[in-house]
Scaffold this motif. Structure first.
Motif, PDB file in Angstrom:
ATOM      1  N   GLU A  81      -5.842   3.595  -1.583  1.00 53.00           N
ATOM      2  CA  GLU A  81      -4.458   3.606  -1.133  1.00 53.00           C
ATOM      3  C   GLU A  81      -4.132   4.873  -0.346  1.00 53.00           C
ATOM      4  OE1 GLU A  81      -5.300   0.958  -4.362  1.00 53.00           O
ATOM      5  OE2 GLU A  81      -5.476   3.154  -4.305  1.00 53.00           O
TER       6      GLU A  81
ATOM      7  N   ARG B 284       0.867  -1.253  -5.177  1.00 52.55           N
ATOM      8  CA  ARG B 284      -0.178  -2.179  -5.589  1.00 52.55           C
ATOM      9  C   ARG B 284      -1.544  -1.610  -5.222  1.00 52.55           C
ATOM     10  NH1 ARG B 284       1.584  -8.123  -3.739  1.00 52.55           N
ATOM     11  NH2 ARG B 284       0.034  -8.655  -5.321  1.00 52.55           N
ATOM     12  N   ARG B 285      -2.594  -2.270  -5.724  1.00 56.32           N
ATOM     13  CA  ARG B 285      -3.956  -1.828  -5.429  1.00 56.32           C
ATOM     14  C   ARG B 285      -4.429  -2.427  -4.109  1.00 56.32           C
ATOM     15  NH1 ARG B 285      -7.640  -3.801  -8.800  1.00 56.32           N
ATOM     16  NH2 ARG B 285      -9.156  -2.253  -8.122  1.00 56.32           N
TER      17      ARG B 285
END
Length: 203
Positions: free
Chosen positions: A11, A72-73
């Motif tokens: 990320e 989120r991933r």
């Protein structure tokens, strides 16, 4: 001292890429080169096609990077895009016989991945199948699975995605993931038992 790119989370690399750091995006591509290609080769049965889809997936990542939800991933999002691109490629190139997944299964032990789901059906220690023969049977069975069963098995047992991640990746309800995976495993188990009986009619 700045953290090396290789040590940054996915990320963080994407965030840096959005900010214009081209090396960060290159690091992200390199990080997933082997794993994503591995998945795409199994899904499409063709390395050249897998490489094309790999490039398409990361091009889409680059184009859509600003739409990514940073809470989120990254990996499930990547596989969402890659799975969609692979399905598009499959539909464009579908033939009556369907795609083949006869490429080598890969790293040692992976040929047992699906077989391990049916431990009670495995050959006994007194009469084990040769590893090469077992790998051949597994590949032959995977070749014959419907695309939606093959896809969900690959995501679950090769990529180790959770039910929720698979639901996101395939854009289907959680209940559908569970029922489809159950059907896929049952389909594989039936074919595995049939192949064993052909190999040894006494079973």
């Amino acid at each position: 001292m700045a953290t090396p790119l290789v040590d940054l989370a996915d990320e963080a690399l994407l965030s840096r890429s959005i900010d214009g750091e081209r090396a960060a995006f290159a690091a992200l591509v390199e990080r997933y080169r082997d794993e994503l290609l591995h998945f795409l080769i199994r899904f499409l049965g063709n390395r050249a096609a897998a490489e094309d889809v790999f490039q398409e997936a990361f091009l889409q990542i680059h184009i859509s990077a600003r739409s990514f939800d940073p809470t989120r991933r990254f990996k499930p999002w990547l596989f969402t895009i890659a799975a969609n691109k692979a399905r598009d490629h499959y539909r464009r190139n579908q033939r009556q016989s369907g795609p083949s997944l006869s490429a080598p299964v890969g790293a040692p032990g992976e040929s047992e991945t699906f077989v391990d789901l049916m431990e009670d059906d495995l050959p006994s220690p007194e009469a084990p199948l040769a590893e090469a023969e077992r790998s051949r049977i597994v590949r032959a069975i995977i070749d014959q699975l419907p695309p939606h069963h093959r896809e969900i098995l690959l995501l679950s047992y090769f990529q180790k995605l959770s039910y929720n991640q698979i639901a996101d990746s395939l854009e289907i309800p959680l209940g559908t993931v569970k029922s489809r995976l159950h059907a896929a495993v049952a389909n594989f188990a039936t074919a595995w038992k049939s192949q064993r009986q052909e190999t040894d009619p006494s079973i």
